[in-house]
Design a protein around this motif. Structure first.
Motif, PDB file in Angstrom:
ATOM      1  N   PHE A 444       8.279  -7.867 112.828  1.00 20.23           N
ATOM      2  CA  PHE A 444       7.321  -8.145 111.758  1.00 20.23           C
ATOM      3  C   PHE A 444       5.932  -7.573 112.019  1.00 20.23           C
ATOM      4  CE2 PHE A 444      10.464 -11.496 110.910  1.00 20.23           C
ATOM      5  CZ  PHE A 444      10.638 -11.311 109.543  1.00 20.23           C
ATOM      6  N   LEU A 445       5.576  -7.311 113.271  1.00 23.10           N
ATOM      7  CA  LEU A 445       4.201  -6.914 113.559  1.00 23.10           C
ATOM      8  C   LEU A 445       4.066  -5.520 114.157  1.00 23.10           C
ATOM      9  CD1 LEU A 445       2.809 -10.252 115.097  1.00 23.10           C
ATOM     10  CD2 LEU A 445       2.595  -9.433 112.742  1.00 23.10           C
ATOM     11  N   GLN A 446       5.075  -5.038 114.876  1.00 21.89           N
ATOM     12  CA  GLN A 446       4.863  -3.808 115.634  1.00 21.89           C
ATOM     13  C   GLN A 446       6.033  -2.834 115.597  1.00 21.89           C
ATOM     14  OE1 GLN A 446       3.477  -5.944 119.400  1.00 21.89           O
ATOM     15  NE2 GLN A 446       1.975  -4.320 119.264  1.00 21.89           N
ATOM     16  N   ARG A 447       6.881  -2.915 114.596  1.00 20.33           N
ATOM     17  CA  ARG A 447       8.041  -2.025 114.588  1.00 20.33           C
ATOM     18  C   ARG A 447       7.698  -0.609 114.116  1.00 20.33           C
ATOM     19  NH1 ARG A 447       8.800  -4.998 109.809  1.00 20.33           N
ATOM     20  NH2 ARG A 447       9.194  -3.744 107.945  1.00 20.33           N
ATOM     21  N   ASP A 448       6.581  -0.451 113.377  1.00 22.14           N
ATOM     22  CA  ASP A 448       6.209   0.878 112.884  1.00 22.14           C
ATOM     23  C   ASP A 448       5.684   1.748 114.020  1.00 22.14           C
ATOM     24  OD1 ASP A 448       6.858   0.148 110.277  1.00 22.14           O
ATOM     25  OD2 ASP A 448       4.842  -0.643 109.895  1.00 22.14           O
ATOM     26  N   GLN A 449       5.867   3.048 113.887  1.00 19.38           N
ATOM     27  CA  GLN A 449       5.362   3.968 114.889  1.00 19.38           C
ATOM     28  C   GLN A 449       3.860   4.173 114.726  1.00 19.38           C
ATOM     29  OE1 GLN A 449       7.632   7.616 115.400  1.00 19.38           O
ATOM     30  NE2 GLN A 449       9.422   6.669 114.473  1.00 19.38           N
ATOM     31  N   GLU A 450       3.239   4.709 115.779  1.00 25.13           N
ATOM     32  CA  GLU A 450       1.818   5.019 115.718  1.00 25.13           C
ATOM     33  C   GLU A 450       1.589   6.185 114.762  1.00 25.13           C
ATOM     34  OE1 GLU A 450      -1.620   4.198 115.842  1.00 25.13           O
ATOM     35  OE2 GLU A 450      -0.554   3.073 117.395  1.00 25.13           O
ATOM     36  N   ARG A 451       0.412   6.216 114.138  1.00 22.86           N
ATOM     37  CA  ARG A 451       0.064   7.333 113.254  1.00 22.86           C
ATOM     38  C   ARG A 451       0.157   8.661 114.007  1.00 22.86           C
ATOM     39  NH1 ARG A 451      -4.088   6.087 108.996  1.00 22.86           N
ATOM     40  NH2 ARG A 451      -4.893   8.139 109.507  1.00 22.86           N
ATOM     41  N   PRO A 452       0.508   9.749 113.315  1.00 20.57           N
ATOM     42  CA  PRO A 452       0.547  11.047 113.996  1.00 20.57           C
ATOM     43  C   PRO A 452      -0.829  11.437 114.528  1.00 20.57           C
ATOM     44  CG  PRO A 452       1.653  11.147 111.861  1.00 20.57           C
ATOM     45  CD  PRO A 452       0.949   9.843 111.918  1.00 20.57           C
ATOM     46  N   SER A 453      -0.861  12.106 115.651  1.00 19.63           N
ATOM     47  CA  SER A 453      -2.109  12.636 116.186  1.00 19.63           C
ATOM     48  C   SER A 453      -2.432  13.954 115.486  1.00 19.63           C
ATOM     49  CB  SER A 453      -1.989  12.846 117.696  1.00 19.63           C
ATOM     50  OG  SER A 453      -0.889  13.671 117.992  1.00 19.63           O
ATOM     51  N   LEU A 454      -3.642  14.438 115.691  1.00 17.36           N
ATOM     52  CA  LEU A 454      -4.049  15.674 115.035  1.00 17.36           C
ATOM     53  C   LEU A 454      -3.177  16.847 115.470  1.00 17.36           C
ATOM     54  CD1 LEU A 454      -7.935  15.271 115.254  1.00 17.36           C
ATOM     55  CD2 LEU A 454      -6.489  14.968 113.242  1.00 17.36           C
ATOM     56  N   ASN A 455      -2.870  16.913 116.753  1.00 18.34           N
ATOM     57  CA  ASN A 455      -1.947  17.930 117.271  1.00 18.34           C
ATOM     58  C   ASN A 455      -0.679  17.215 117.717  1.00 18.34           C
ATOM     59  OD1 ASN A 455      -0.532  19.955 118.521  1.00 18.34           O
ATOM     60  ND2 ASN A 455      -1.990  20.249 120.193  1.00 18.34           N
ATOM     61  N   GLU A 456       0.306  17.198 116.855  1.00 19.11           N
ATOM     62  CA  GLU A 456       1.554  16.480 117.135  1.00 19.11           C
ATOM     63  C   GLU A 456       2.595  17.394 117.770  1.00 19.11           C
ATOM     64  OE1 GLU A 456       3.533  12.657 116.806  1.00 19.11           O
ATOM     65  OE2 GLU A 456       1.458  13.301 116.583  1.00 19.11           O
ATOM     66  N   ILE A 457       2.273  18.669 117.930  1.00 20.22           N
ATOM     67  CA  ILE A 457       3.238  19.642 118.442  1.00 20.22           C
ATOM     68  C   ILE A 457       3.243  19.682 119.966  1.00 20.22           C
ATOM     69  CG2 ILE A 457       3.920  22.058 118.468  1.00 20.22           C
ATOM     70  CD1 ILE A 457       4.392  20.800 115.792  1.00 20.22           C
ATOM     71  N   THR A 458       2.068  19.777 120.565  1.00 21.02           N
ATOM     72  CA  THR A 458       1.980  19.937 122.014  1.00 21.02           C
ATOM     73  C   THR A 458       2.424  18.665 122.726  1.00 21.02           C
ATOM     74  OG1 THR A 458       0.119  21.472 121.741  1.00 21.02           O
ATOM     75  CG2 THR A 458       0.466  20.527 123.935  1.00 21.02           C
ATOM     76  N   GLU A 459       3.394  18.785 123.620  1.00 27.19           N
ATOM     77  CA  GLU A 459       3.904  17.633 124.352  1.00 27.19           C
ATOM     78  C   GLU A 459       3.060  17.382 125.602  1.00 27.19           C
ATOM     79  OE1 GLU A 459       7.947  18.381 125.343  1.00 27.19           O
ATOM     80  OE2 GLU A 459       8.644  18.431 123.266  1.00 27.19           O
ATOM     81  N   PRO A 460       3.012  16.137 126.080  1.00 22.40           N
ATOM     82  CA  PRO A 460       2.373  15.873 127.377  1.00 22.40           C
ATOM     83  C   PRO A 460       3.105  16.626 128.482  1.00 22.40           C
ATOM     84  CG  PRO A 460       2.720  13.827 126.162  1.00 22.40           C
ATOM     85  CD  PRO A 460       3.464  14.899 125.419  1.00 22.40           C
ATOM     86  N   ASN A 461       2.393  16.900 129.572  1.00 16.85           N
ATOM     87  CA  ASN A 461       3.017  17.654 130.651  1.00 16.85           C
ATOM     88  C   ASN A 461       4.083  16.816 131.358  1.00 16.85           C
ATOM     89  OD1 ASN A 461       1.590  15.876 132.346  1.00 16.85           O
ATOM     90  ND2 ASN A 461      -0.131  17.292 132.510  1.00 16.85           N
ATOM     91  N   ASP A 462       4.832  17.471 132.235  1.00 19.09           N
ATOM     92  CA  ASP A 462       5.956  16.800 132.886  1.00 19.09           C
ATOM     93  C   ASP A 462       5.512  15.721 133.867  1.00 19.09           C
ATOM     94  OD1 ASP A 462       8.743  18.147 132.219  1.00 19.09           O
ATOM     95  OD2 ASP A 462       7.250  19.732 132.239  1.00 19.09           O
ATOM     96  N   ALA A 463       4.284  15.840 134.382  1.00 18.05           N
ATOM     97  CA  ALA A 463       3.785  14.789 135.266  1.00 18.05           C
ATOM     98  C   ALA A 463       3.658  13.481 134.493  1.00 18.05           C
ATOM     99  CB  ALA A 463       2.435  15.197 135.855  1.00 18.05           C
ATOM    100  N   ARG A 464       3.165  13.569 133.264  1.00 20.09           N
ATOM    101  CA  ARG A 464       3.069  12.370 132.428  1.00 20.09           C
ATOM    102  C   ARG A 464       4.463  11.872 132.049  1.00 20.09           C
ATOM    103  NH1 ARG A 464      -1.722  15.044 131.156  1.00 20.09           N
ATOM    104  NH2 ARG A 464      -3.553  13.655 131.027  1.00 20.09           N
ATOM    105  N   ALA A 465       5.373  12.793 131.786  1.00 23.90           N
ATOM    106  CA  ALA A 465       6.740  12.376 131.474  1.00 23.90           C
ATOM    107  C   ALA A 465       7.351  11.616 132.647  1.00 23.90           C
ATOM    108  CB  ALA A 465       7.593  13.597 131.123  1.00 23.90           C
TER     109      ALA A 465
END
Length: 493
Positions: A444-465
């Motif tokens: 009921f409160l948090q099932r929706d995803q976060e809004r898209p970021s301005l750059n939604e294409i570039t993935e975080p680096n593998d260290a963050r993964a």
């Protein structure tokens, strides 16, 4: 001897761990040396924990010195591989730029005028015509070659071809847009349903709104309610009901304050990283719960996030801060425990979590074989903090875990993870009321995803993964209990 069921559980855990590492290698291999180095960083970061829990499950214990040796060795190798990765990355960037310059010099398009979009006018676009023409002018063959314009909400979608590295292209387009139209519009670089990059431009009035006074008042009310449930949870741990015995308030206050300290540490972690990236956060809406003192807090963004890296860093910072404080409290409590300590816990308590049970076995040793184990109050506070942190790391919706999955793997994977988490919680709730309450809260409160970021294409680096996988792994080890047979062989119970 391991029973069949326990052998099966160990085999499944081992296969899952190997599957994660194998999947990481599969993703990394197409990127050559850079990908393999990044994958090795993930392996180095995960190996000490997998080794520790694997040996623990086999009945082999590693003392504190051994754990510190594993962690220090892992950190050293991680730093070494990071240096190699940065060196290789710089070489790759130089080669790529040289190749692009050669291709640009030999391309017949270099002498062509910079056309932004096709001259076909859309029938209806909500943007003013002057603004639309100005926006079209920011595109070009060196960044994003737009070929089609489609109305979308209060702005427009520009379809075309991405001509460069996504982060660099987005930065250049955003700078051009800001130079020509100020802060009137936001430029999003996202993935279309067909998997191709598109540019979306929306008016900045669509940015997340600041909190209303009524919302701030409600947040304050929830804060006071959470303080009350923290102290009520503490009183129940001390075997009395605060509401029925308000005069014993001072007895429950230290434990209640300890639980609240972990909650505050969690929110401070979010706030520090948000300040670093100049992202505004709303006041946290704490979720009071008598069982644990609190389920944590709902924290919304008041700024549009620049990229998925920022989403990951802010999302992970809260559980990292709260988790570290919880572990420190747990270990300090175990070290301070002695016969006659305040709490007399049944040894089955330490079977409820692989992480808590393993740490207790390392510190307390044979004391866990007694029917009742004397522990310092910090043990209980640390355990509650770990459970609260683990619940917030579940990969669902706008929980910290859901945001982490969205940042690393994208919105599609995050949506599937949310559905899987809710189904799992629904099944577990058949025998656990805590899971039922948490499933209802998420739905009921948090099932929706976060809004898209301005750059939604570039993935975080593998260290963050790798850090994200480690956080999810520790979440599982916190919530997953030991089997009775395995706990017995380990001297727990």
């Amino acid at each position: 001897m391991f029973t069949l069921s326990e052998t099966s559980i160990l085999a499944v855990i081992l296969l899952v761990a190997l599957g994660i590492l194998g999947w990481g290698f599969y993703r990394a291999r197409p990127f050559g040396k850079l990908g393999i180095l990044a994958w090795l960083q993930s392996v180095v970061l995960m190996t000490p924990w997998l080794l520790f829990f694997g040996l623990f499950a086999a009945g082999i214990y590693i003392n504190i010195a051994g754990i510190l040796f594993l962690v220090v060795t892992s950190a050293g190798l991680y730093i070494f591989l990071g240096r190699q990765l940065r060196a290789s990355g710089q070489d790759a960037i130089l080669k790529q730029r040289a190749t692009e310059r050669l291709a640009a010099d030999s391309s017949p398009e270099t002498n062509a005028p910079q056309l932004a979009v096709s001259e076909v006018k859309p029938e209806i676009l909500p943007l003013p015509e002057d603004d639309l023409n100005t926006i079209k002018g920011i595109f070009g063959i060196d960044t994003f070659f737009a070929i089609e314009t489609i109305a979308y909400q209060d702005g427009a979608i520009f379809k075309g071809n991405l001509r460069g590295e996504p982060e660099e292209v987005h930065n250049r387009l955003t700078a051009r847009l800001r130079q020509r139209l100020g802060e009137q519009y936001r430029l999003f670089l996202v993935e279309n349903t067909d998997g191709k990059p598109v540019v979306i431009v929306l008016p900045s009035r669509n940015d997340p709104r600041t909190m209303l006074l009524s919302q701030k008042v409600f947040a304050g009310v929830l804060l006071l309610a959470t303080m009350a449930t923290n102290i009520e949870a503490a009183s129940l741990l001390l075997n009395f009901d605060l509401f029925a015995n308000p005069g014993r308030f001072t007895e429950a206050l230290p434990i209640g304050a300890g639980i609240f300290t972990i909650l505050v540490a969690h929110e401070i972690g979010h706030w520090i990283l948000a300040q670093r990236y100049q992202i505004r956060l709303r006041w946290p809406f704490f979720l009071p719960a008598v069982q644990l003192g609190s389920f944590g807090a709902i924290t919304r963004f008041e700024s549009v996030l620049p990229n998925r890296k920022v989403l990951f860093d802010i999302a992970l910072a809260g559980p990292a801060a709260g988790g570290i404080v919880s572990v420190l409290m747990l270990i300090a409590g175990l070290l301070l425990s002695h016969p006659g300590s305040l709490f007399q816990l049944p040894n089955q308590f330490f079977q409820g979590s692989i992480l808590v049970g393993s740490l207790a076995r390392v510190v307390l040793g044979s004391a866990l074989q007694s029917p009742l184990v004397s522990v310092h109050p910090l043990v209980v506070i640390g355990w509650l903090g770990l459970v609260i942190t683990a619940l917030n790391l579940m990969p669902a919706g706008q929980l910290d875990g859901g945001r982490i999955v969205q940042a690393i793997y994208g919105r599609k994977t995050a949506g599937r993870a949310t559905i899987a988490t809710l189904i799992l919680l629904a099944l577990v709730s058949l025998g656990n009321t805590l899971a039922m309450y948490w499933a209802i809260t998420i739905f009921f409160l948090q099932r929706d995803q976060e809004r898209p970021s301005l750059n939604e294409i570039t993935e975080p680096n593998d260290a963050r993964a790798a850090l994200g996988l480690l956080a999810l792994f520790l979440m599982i080890t916190t919530l997953l209990p030991l089997t009775p047979g395995l706990a017995g062989r380990l001297g727990i119970g």
